[in-house]
Motif scaffolding. Structure first.
Motif, PDB file in Angstrom:
ATOM      1  N   TYR A 158      51.037  38.859  68.807  1.00 47.66           N
ATOM      2  CA  TYR A 158      52.195  37.973  68.767  1.00 47.66           C
ATOM      3  C   TYR A 158      52.114  37.055  67.544  1.00 47.66           C
ATOM      4  O   TYR A 158      51.039  36.618  67.137  1.00 47.66           O
ATOM      5  CB  TYR A 158      52.260  37.111  70.027  1.00 47.66           C
ATOM      6  N   ASP A 169      59.579  32.619  74.723  1.00 43.87           N
ATOM      7  CA  ASP A 169      59.845  34.055  74.717  1.00 43.87           C
ATOM      8  C   ASP A 169      58.547  34.851  74.670  1.00 43.87           C
ATOM      9  O   ASP A 169      58.398  35.846  75.387  1.00 43.87           O
ATOM     10  CB  ASP A 169      60.787  34.438  73.567  1.00 43.87           C
ATOM     11  N   TYR A 172      56.607  34.432  78.115  1.00 43.77           N
ATOM     12  CA  TYR A 172      57.188  35.194  79.212  1.00 43.77           C
ATOM     13  C   TYR A 172      56.980  36.696  79.026  1.00 43.77           C
ATOM     14  O   TYR A 172      56.781  37.429  80.006  1.00 43.77           O
ATOM     15  CB  TYR A 172      58.666  34.869  79.365  1.00 43.77           C
ATOM     16  N   GLU A 173      57.018  37.170  77.790  1.00 44.50           N
ATOM     17  CA  GLU A 173      56.779  38.596  77.550  1.00 44.50           C
ATOM     18  C   GLU A 173      55.348  38.972  77.938  1.00 44.50           C
ATOM     19  O   GLU A 173      55.118  39.990  78.594  1.00 44.50           O
ATOM     20  CB  GLU A 173      57.041  38.941  76.083  1.00 44.50           C
ATOM     21  N   GLU A 174      54.383  38.151  77.564  1.00 54.14           N
ATOM     22  CA  GLU A 174      52.998  38.460  77.920  1.00 54.14           C
ATOM     23  C   GLU A 174      52.773  38.314  79.421  1.00 54.14           C
ATOM     24  O   GLU A 174      51.990  39.072  80.021  1.00 54.14           O
ATOM     25  CB  GLU A 174      52.031  37.569  77.143  1.00 54.14           C
ATOM     26  N   LYS A 177      53.856  41.543  80.906  1.00 51.36           N
ATOM     27  CA  LYS A 177      52.900  42.617  80.635  1.00 51.36           C
ATOM     28  C   LYS A 177      51.680  42.499  81.543  1.00 51.36           C
ATOM     29  O   LYS A 177      51.207  43.503  82.093  1.00 51.36           O
ATOM     30  CB  LYS A 177      52.478  42.579  79.167  1.00 51.36           C
ATOM     31  N   THR A 233      65.714  31.656  78.100  1.00 55.13           N
ATOM     32  CA  THR A 233      64.463  32.413  78.140  1.00 55.13           C
ATOM     33  C   THR A 233      64.056  32.723  79.579  1.00 55.13           C
ATOM     34  O   THR A 233      63.503  33.793  79.856  1.00 55.13           O
ATOM     35  CB  THR A 233      63.337  31.671  77.400  1.00 55.13           C
ATOM     36  N   PHE A 237      63.618  36.436  81.182  1.00 57.25           N
ATOM     37  CA  PHE A 237      62.399  36.766  81.918  1.00 57.25           C
ATOM     38  C   PHE A 237      62.732  37.439  83.248  1.00 57.25           C
ATOM     39  O   PHE A 237      62.166  38.491  83.591  1.00 57.25           O
ATOM     40  CB  PHE A 237      61.572  35.505  82.160  1.00 57.25           C
ATOM     41  N   GLU A 240      64.223  40.928  82.909  1.00 56.62           N
ATOM     42  CA  GLU A 240      63.176  41.894  82.586  1.00 56.62           C
ATOM     43  C   GLU A 240      62.298  42.179  83.796  1.00 56.62           C
ATOM     44  O   GLU A 240      61.878  43.322  84.018  1.00 56.62           O
ATOM     45  CB  GLU A 240      62.334  41.374  81.419  1.00 56.62           C
TER      46      GLU A 240
END
Length: 386
Positions: A158, A169, A172-174, A177, A233, A237, A240
């Motif tokens: 990142y 962002d 929340y993506e991590e 994952k 955001t 989240f 997704e």
């Protein structure tokens, strides 16, 4: 202020305030969730959400509005301590006063109880692990086995960190994952993602001027633009999470804050009610899940505070609640629900019956209730380290 045993008079006044001593033991239930994910926002006041405060443009928080309307939440949930580390202490250890100079290795916490029951304990912070020596301090004090921070996120590839650290962002993506991997392995976990983008004095927004609604971009307060970023955001989240199959019956998401904003600046202008902009003030608490039945007994309009969250979560996870926790299980009825906080030598207490701001070092307390409250807090602080 010295610790001493609570007197009969203290106990009478505390009972009248709903503060029982000793606390009733909470009966265990079967685990209701396998995964609990706490999204802890930075310096987020309850009244930064338009649902609660119409001085915030509706266009700034449409998604948060929809969550409050749709999901179980608390309308009068207060921070129990300020600033961040103290607020996290109240959240994770159900306690008011934290002294980092005292050992925390053997103290009870949400993480330690969950991990003892076979769950993973994960904490991910947007800032550097070297800030305030958190790489050592947080696992020692709060007990999480897995601590991730800015340096970990950089190793994951990142980029774009600025100011205090990585933005919502990326965080929340991590989180998604990590949650995907955990679910694939049938891992049970308590995971905390601590964001930073609302940090005072001025928050961050990842949108250009043209990307924001006019009522947001033209607002006189920068905070409104920061809240818009928070809202968008969070919306991304959860979309997704739904798309990736993470919104299931065994996963509970919680949106809350580390503490209310510090007094001063835009905060005191955006929040208009005097009682809601003190050193200890209301913050969001929203529970989001496909399975809401375990939360049916949540009483939305009762007073509550950060020290109550860990006992509630452990109850939902079917795990014994440590006796040294100060808070209560929000899913069990109580005669006098209350909120309790501590900051700067003052104790804050709210219930439907009374509101106290207790200057704890006064030679002579103004009331017996203030005297009892001071003695209770110091008494529990002493017990904590025995």
């Amino acid at each position: 202020m010295e610790q001493r045993e609570l007197t009969a008079k203290d106990k009478t006044r505390l009972t009248e305030m709903g503060i029982d001593e000793p606390k009733a033991k909470i009966a265990k239930i079967k685990p209701q969730y396998d995964r609990v994910v706490l999204l802890i926002l930075e310096s987020m006041h309850r009244d930064y959400i338009n649902y609660y405060n119409h001085d915030i443009p509706e266009e700034a928080t449409p998604f948060l509005n929809s969550l409050v309307i749709r999901y179980p939440h608390m309308n009068r949930y207060y921070s129990s301590a300020v600033p961040t580390t103290q607020g996290l202490n109240a959240t994770f250890r159900s306690h008011l006063i934290m002294d980092k100079d005292l050992p925390g290795k053997n103290t009870p916490s949400l993480f330690r109880s969950a991990q003892a029951a076979g769950m993973r304990g994960i904490f991910m912070n947007a800032s550097s692990q070297y800030y305030a020596n958190e790489l050592r301090e947080y696992p020692t004090q709060f007990g999480m086995n897995e601590y991730y921070a800015k340096e970990y996120l950089e190793k994951q590839g990142y980029t774009g960190a600025s100011g205090w650290g990585f933005h919502n962002d990326v965080m929340y993506e991590e989180t998604l994952k990590l949650l995907e991997k955990a679910k694939a392995k049938n891992d049970r976990l308590v995971m905390v993602t601590k964001t930073l983008d609302m940090h005072q004095p001025y928050p961050y927004t990842g949108f250009s001027w043209n990307e924001m609604p006019d009522n947001v971009r033209s607002n006189q307060f920068i905070t409104v633009r920061g809240v818009y970023w928070v809202d968008k955001t969070l919306e991304h989240f959860f979309k997704e999470a739904q798309k990736r199959g993470l919104m299931d019956d065994r996963t509970l998401f919680i949106i809350t804050s580390d503490h209310n904003p510090h007094s001063g600046g835009e905060y005191t202008k955006l929040v208009t009610k005097a009682e809601d902009k003190q050193s200890i003030a209301p913050i969001p608490l929203i529970f989001v899940s496909k399975n809401l039945a375990p939360l049916n007994n949540l009483r939305t309009n009762e007073y509550a505070s950060q020290i109550d969250l860990a006992p509630t979560l452990l109850y939902l996870l079917g795990i014994d609640v440590p006796e040294k926790f100060m808070g209560r299980n929000l899913l069990q009825p109580t005669d006098i629900p209350y909120a309790l906080g501590y900051f700067g030598g003052k104790a804050f207490y709210w219930s439907d019956e009374r509101h106290l701001v207790d200057q704890m070092d006064k030679p002579v307390p103004d009331t017996e209730y203030e005297d009892a409250l001071t003695n209770y807090i110091i008494h529990y602080y002493g017990l904590w380290h025995q």
